[in-house]
Design an enzyme around this catalytic site. Structure first.
Site, mmCIF file in Angstrom:
data_model
loop_
_atom_site.group_PDB
_atom_site.id
_atom_site.type_symbol
_atom_site.label_atom_id
_atom_site.label_comp_id
_atom_site.label_asym_id
_atom_site.label_seq_id
_atom_site.Cartn_x
_atom_site.Cartn_y
_atom_site.Cartn_z
ATOM 1 N N ASP A 31 -23.901 -13.102 61.858
ATOM 2 C CA ASP A 31 -25.183 -13.592 61.357
ATOM 3 C C ASP A 31 -24.903 -14.392 60.074
ATOM 4 O O ASP A 31 -24.286 -13.871 59.137
ATOM 5 C CB ASP A 31 -26.057 -12.365 61.052
ATOM 6 C CG ASP A 31 -27.422 -12.736 60.494
ATOM 7 O OD1 ASP A 31 -27.670 -13.926 60.247
ATOM 8 O OD2 ASP A 31 -28.227 -11.801 60.301
ATOM 9 N N GLU A 83 -2.801 -16.606 40.006
ATOM 10 C CA GLU A 83 -2.206 -15.538 40.806
ATOM 11 C C GLU A 83 -1.701 -16.117 42.129
ATOM 12 O O GLU A 83 -1.540 -15.409 43.103
ATOM 13 C CB GLU A 83 -3.159 -14.363 41.005
ATOM 14 C CG GLU A 83 -4.536 -14.676 41.490
ATOM 15 C CD GLU A 83 -5.446 -13.452 41.457
ATOM 16 O OE1 GLU A 83 -5.124 -12.442 42.106
ATOM 17 O OE2 GLU A 83 -6.494 -13.516 40.801
ATOM 18 N N CYS A 120 -7.235 -11.985 38.355
ATOM 19 C CA CYS A 120 -8.231 -12.988 37.947
ATOM 20 C C CYS A 120 -8.512 -12.989 36.454
ATOM 21 O O CYS A 120 -9.095 -13.949 35.945
ATOM 22 C CB CYS A 120 -9.535 -12.767 38.710
ATOM 23 S SG CYS A 120 -9.309 -12.679 40.478
ATOM 24 N N THR A 163 -14.224 -15.094 51.431
ATOM 25 C CA THR A 163 -14.373 -15.284 49.976
ATOM 26 C C THR A 163 -13.300 -16.207 49.414
ATOM 27 O O THR A 163 -13.069 -16.226 48.203
ATOM 28 C CB THR A 163 -14.322 -13.932 49.233
ATOM 29 O OG1 THR A 163 -13.007 -13.391 49.360
ATOM 30 C CG2 THR A 163 -15.322 -12.941 49.792
ATOM 31 N N SER A 211 -12.103 -2.059 46.005
ATOM 32 C CA SER A 211 -12.007 -3.077 44.945
ATOM 33 C C SER A 211 -13.363 -3.279 44.268
ATOM 34 O O SER A 211 -13.435 -3.547 43.067
ATOM 35 C CB SER A 211 -11.474 -4.403 45.509
ATOM 36 O OG SER A 211 -12.451 -5.056 46.301
ATOM 37 N N HIS A 244 -17.010 -12.435 36.200
ATOM 38 C CA HIS A 244 -16.068 -12.815 37.261
ATOM 39 C C HIS A 244 -16.810 -12.705 38.593
ATOM 40 O O HIS A 244 -17.460 -11.691 38.860
ATOM 41 C CB HIS A 244 -14.848 -11.893 37.243
ATOM 42 C CG HIS A 244 -13.994 -12.058 38.466
ATOM 43 N ND1 HIS A 244 -13.426 -13.271 38.791
ATOM 44 C CD2 HIS A 244 -13.662 -11.199 39.469
ATOM 45 C CE1 HIS A 244 -12.755 -13.135 39.935
ATOM 46 N NE2 HIS A 244 -12.890 -11.903 40.369
ATOM 47 N N LYS A 253 -24.281 -6.505 42.067
ATOM 48 C CA LYS A 253 -24.047 -5.071 41.821
ATOM 49 C C LYS A 253 -23.757 -4.807 40.341
ATOM 50 O O LYS A 253 -24.283 -3.871 39.744
ATOM 51 C CB LYS A 253 -22.859 -4.573 42.657
ATOM 52 C CG LYS A 253 -23.066 -4.641 44.168
ATOM 53 C CD LYS A 253 -21.808 -4.177 44.891
ATOM 54 C CE LYS A 253 -21.708 -4.661 46.318
ATOM 55 N NZ LYS A 253 -22.670 -4.122 47.254
ATOM 56 N N ASN A 328 -14.275 -18.059 45.743
ATOM 57 C CA ASN A 328 -13.560 -17.402 44.646
ATOM 58 C C ASN A 328 -12.409 -18.287 44.174
ATOM 59 O O ASN A 328 -11.544 -18.655 44.976
ATOM 60 C CB ASN A 328 -13.021 -16.050 45.140
ATOM 61 C CG ASN A 328 -12.483 -15.192 43.999
ATOM 62 O OD1 ASN A 328 -12.471 -15.612 42.837
ATOM 63 N ND2 ASN A 328 -12.041 -13.997 44.331
HETATM 64 N N1 CAA Z 1 -27.865 -10.090 56.409
HETATM 65 C C1 CAA Z 1 -27.866 -9.796 55.084
HETATM 66 N N2 CAA Z 1 -26.857 -9.124 54.484
HETATM 67 C C2 CAA Z 1 -25.821 -8.720 55.245
HETATM 68 C C3 CAA Z 1 -25.765 -8.983 56.629
HETATM 69 C C4 CAA Z 1 -26.846 -9.696 57.206
HETATM 70 N N3 CAA Z 1 -26.874 -10.001 58.502
HETATM 71 N N4 CAA Z 1 -24.610 -8.464 57.102
HETATM 72 C C5 CAA Z 1 -23.964 -7.879 56.067
HETATM 73 N N5 CAA Z 1 -24.703 -8.043 54.943
HETATM 74 C C6 CAA Z 1 -24.365 -7.605 53.589
HETATM 75 C C7 CAA Z 1 -23.805 -6.195 53.527
HETATM 76 O O1 CAA Z 1 -24.840 -5.228 53.462
HETATM 77 C C8 CAA Z 1 -23.005 -6.271 52.246
HETATM 78 O O2 CAA Z 1 -23.844 -6.192 51.124
HETATM 79 P P1 CAA Z 1 -23.877 -4.884 50.209
HETATM 80 O O3 CAA Z 1 -22.459 -4.627 49.767
HETATM 81 O O4 CAA Z 1 -24.762 -5.280 49.073
HETATM 82 O O5 CAA Z 1 -24.395 -3.799 51.069
HETATM 83 C C9 CAA Z 1 -22.461 -7.704 52.257
HETATM 84 O O6 CAA Z 1 -23.296 -8.429 53.141
HETATM 85 C C10 CAA Z 1 -21.034 -7.811 52.783
HETATM 86 O O7 CAA Z 1 -20.997 -7.208 54.051
HETATM 87 P P2 CAA Z 1 -19.784 -6.250 54.419
HETATM 88 O O8 CAA Z 1 -19.568 -5.243 53.319
HETATM 89 O O9 CAA Z 1 -19.991 -5.732 55.788
HETATM 90 O O10 CAA Z 1 -18.605 -7.331 54.399
HETATM 91 P P3 CAA Z 1 -17.099 -7.137 54.757
HETATM 92 O O11 CAA Z 1 -16.731 -5.702 54.906
HETATM 93 O O12 CAA Z 1 -16.775 -8.055 55.874
HETATM 94 O O13 CAA Z 1 -16.376 -7.722 53.463
HETATM 95 C C11 CAA Z 1 -15.549 -7.422 51.249
HETATM 96 C C12 CAA Z 1 -16.785 -7.518 52.127
HETATM 97 C C13 CAA Z 1 -14.886 -6.075 51.451
HETATM 98 C C14 CAA Z 1 -15.985 -7.574 49.809
HETATM 99 C C15 CAA Z 1 -14.553 -8.553 51.631
HETATM 100 O O14 CAA Z 1 -15.150 -9.802 51.481
HETATM 101 C C16 CAA Z 1 -13.276 -8.509 50.821
HETATM 102 O O15 CAA Z 1 -12.360 -7.740 51.096
HETATM 103 N N6 CAA Z 1 -13.169 -9.397 49.799
HETATM 104 C C17 CAA Z 1 -11.981 -9.506 48.964
HETATM 105 C C18 CAA Z 1 -11.947 -8.458 47.876
HETATM 106 C C19 CAA Z 1 -12.995 -8.724 46.822
HETATM 107 O O16 CAA Z 1 -13.438 -9.825 46.606
HETATM 108 N N7 CAA Z 1 -13.371 -7.660 46.087
HETATM 109 C C20 CAA Z 1 -14.298 -7.813 44.986
HETATM 110 C C21 CAA Z 1 -13.888 -6.951 43.801
HETATM 111 S S1 CAA Z 1 -12.170 -7.250 43.395
HETATM 112 C C22 CAA Z 1 -12.183 -8.698 42.494
HETATM 113 O O17 CAA Z 1 -13.178 -9.122 42.003
HETATM 114 C C23 CAA Z 1 -10.878 -9.423 42.330
HETATM 115 C C24 CAA Z 1 -10.874 -10.640 43.194
HETATM 116 O O18 CAA Z 1 -11.306 -11.697 42.764
HETATM 117 C C25 CAA Z 1 -10.360 -10.547 44.537
#
Ligand code: CAA
Length: 444
Positions: A31, A83, A120, A163, A211, A244, A253, A328
């Site tokens: 979606d 990085e 970062c 991302t 994370s 960040h 959040k 990002n």
């Molecule tokens: N409509 C509206 N919202 C939806 C949706 C839909 N159809 N489907 C999913 N969502 C929402 C989910 O509810 C979720 O939101 P909430 O967390 O607020 O509940 C959001 O969209 C993401 O959905 P998922 O959690 O299912 O997504 P995912 O599991 O595929 O991936 C992630 C999310 C784990 C962050 C992934 O993108 C990831 O691993 N990213 C890299 C790590 C990262 O960026 N971490 C952030 C902190 S670390 C950091 O900041 C350092 C850095 O730069 C990497």
């Protein structure tokens, strides 16, 4: 002593674009709202075949030097935060200096060069290093060039793939800055964590859900220490709060957490209590789980209050505008959040001079830092000259097959034709490898 901070910035976006809500979501069968609303991202900037951390960093730095009419001898220090480095010995700053020496008279032989690594947060650490160098009086009238540059690529199929991003921001740090002055007060939250790491590998190993929690824990810790350095911190003290931004949903959040924490015990908490009650206090609960459940319920109510929504719309949402379109940029991410905020203020005709920003930086592994900044009189003149919106509009929009091809071009384990999708013009390009495995660059 006079104030010290960022005198000017320039940004270079990767020349390619992957649309997440159409191209990526279609391919994954997702979606589009997962990206647009959930993560808060519409597109990623990606590097074309001739782009990398050096070309993007050098291109941003050249723009900055041209705009500020700087010669190499005006720069006493070049720090690169990344990085995405490809060499464990030779720093990226030497490559960037080499590029710049191709186009300017003179050289950077008397500039100290380095490379900063702490995920970062290294971009902010480099700013702080430059600040300290000037504060110590070792700059002898020269400015510092800080470049945050990354190709934030994940393995294909990794949850982090949505991302991704690629771009650089060059920042000139100097006395009596035109853009923002940095506060000497800082708060740190730092711990040995394994949320995101690259142990001698190109693409990260990520515990995505963890994370997010580590980011929140370290940022809260940094905020708490920052509060001990200043008389009070209230969310309305700051015109904008750039964090960040790995993806805007993360900032959603942390902003709620920060708001809840900083209004606790203030008249704002009392005012909100009419609608949603006072914040739960741990001493009122027999066990931690019950307390945490009550806090979660309180935060669900808090995020829907007019007070919180208004604050978020004014002071947080504008920091996310660029991130939504570019993804990002790791070390550059918090710094483009600051630029987003200032672009918002500029286009709205706000007079920000003298107002404060609260800047929350984060690096996995993990460390957060908070400091305040004061917007300086020259900010509008600096911000109005940025071309990032045009750069974003001019990116080549990749099909999914093209995206896979360019991802392979940048994958160190693949040997594929370096097919490019755009034509470089007035910029540095990667030009192959030399006899010692060094990268070579030229200006076209
Ligand atoms: N409509 C509206 N919202 C939806 C949706 C839909 N159809 N489907 C999913 N969502 C929402 C989910 O509810 C979720 O939101 P909430 O967390 O607020 O509940 C959001 O969209 C993401 O959905 P998922 O959690 O299912 O997504 P995912 O599991 O595929 O991936 C992630 C999310 C784990 C962050 C992934 O993108 C990831 O691993 N990213 C890299 C790590 C990262 O960026 N971490 C952030 C902190 S670390 C950091 O900041 C350092 C850095 O730069 C990497």
């Amino acid at each position: 002593m006079s104030s010290i901070g960022i005198d000017a910035v320039e940004i270079w976006s990767g020349n390619l674009e992957l649309d997440l809500t159409t191209t990526f979501a279609d391919e994954k069968g997702d979606d589009p709202e997962k990206y647009a609303k959930g993560l808060g991202l519409h597109a990623s900037s990606l590097p074309d075949a001739y782009e990398d951390i050096v070309t993007m960093g050098a291109n941003a730095a050249q723009r900055l030097m041209d705009r500020k009419e700087l010669a190499p001898e005006d720069v006493g220090r070049i720090d690169v935060a990344t990085e995405s480095s490809f060499d464990n010995s030779k720093p990226v700053s030497t490559y960037i200096a080499g590029c710049l020496e191709q186009v300017y008279d003179g050289d950077f032989h008397h500039a100290n060069k380095g490379e900063r690594k702490f995920a970062c947060i290294a971009g902010t650490q480099s700013l702080n290093d430059a600040y300290n160098w000037i504060r110590a009086g070792r700059n002898r009238g020269r400015a510092a060039l800080v470049v945050a540059t990354d190709t934030a690529l994940y393995a294909r199929g990794d949850a982090g793939e949505a991302t991704q991003g690629a771009g650089a921001i060059a920042m000139l740090v100097d006395e009596d800055p035109s853009l923002v002055a940095l506060s000497p007060e800082q708060g740190y939250g730092s711990a040995d964590e394994t949320d995101f790491l690259k142990p001698n590998q190109q693409f990260p190993s990520v515990d995505g859900k963890r994370s997010i929690q580590v980011y929140l824990d370290r940022m809260l810790e940094a905020g708490q220490q920052f509060e001990t350095q200043t008389s009070s911190v209230h969310p309305t003290d700051f015109a904008y709060i750039p964090f960040h931004t790995p993806f805007p949903g993360m900032v959603r959040k942390v902003a709620l957490l920060g708001f809840r924490h900083t209004v606790r015990g203030t008249p704002m908490e009392e005012h909100l209590a009419d609608d949603i009650g006072l914040q739960p206090r741990e001493t009122e609960f027999d066990d931690r789980d019950a307390y945490e459940a009550a806090i979660r319920d309180y935060m669900d109510d808090l995020r829907q209050t007019d007070e919180y929504e208004g604050w978020y719309a004014d002071r947080i949402e504008p920091t996310l505008a660029l991130s939504r379109k570019v993804g990002n940029w790791y070390t550059g991410s918090v710094h483009i959040a600051r630029v987003s905020a200032l672009l918002d203020a500029y286009s709205a005709g706000k007079d920000l001079a003298g107002d404060h920003l609260l800047v929350g930086s984060y690096g996995s592994g993990a460390q957060a830092e908070m400091h305040a900044e004061t917007v300086m009189d020259g900010w509008q003149n600096e911000i109005r000259q940025l071309t990032i919106d045009d750069q974003i509009a001019d990116r080549h929009d990749l099909s999914f097959e093209e995206y896979e091809a360019i991802h392979d071009v940048h994958n160190y384990d693949k040997d594929v034709p370096r097919t490019r999708f755009t034509t470089p013009s007035s910029e540095f390009v990667f030009d192959g490898w030399g006899p010692m495995g060094e990268r070579q660059y030229r200006f076209v």
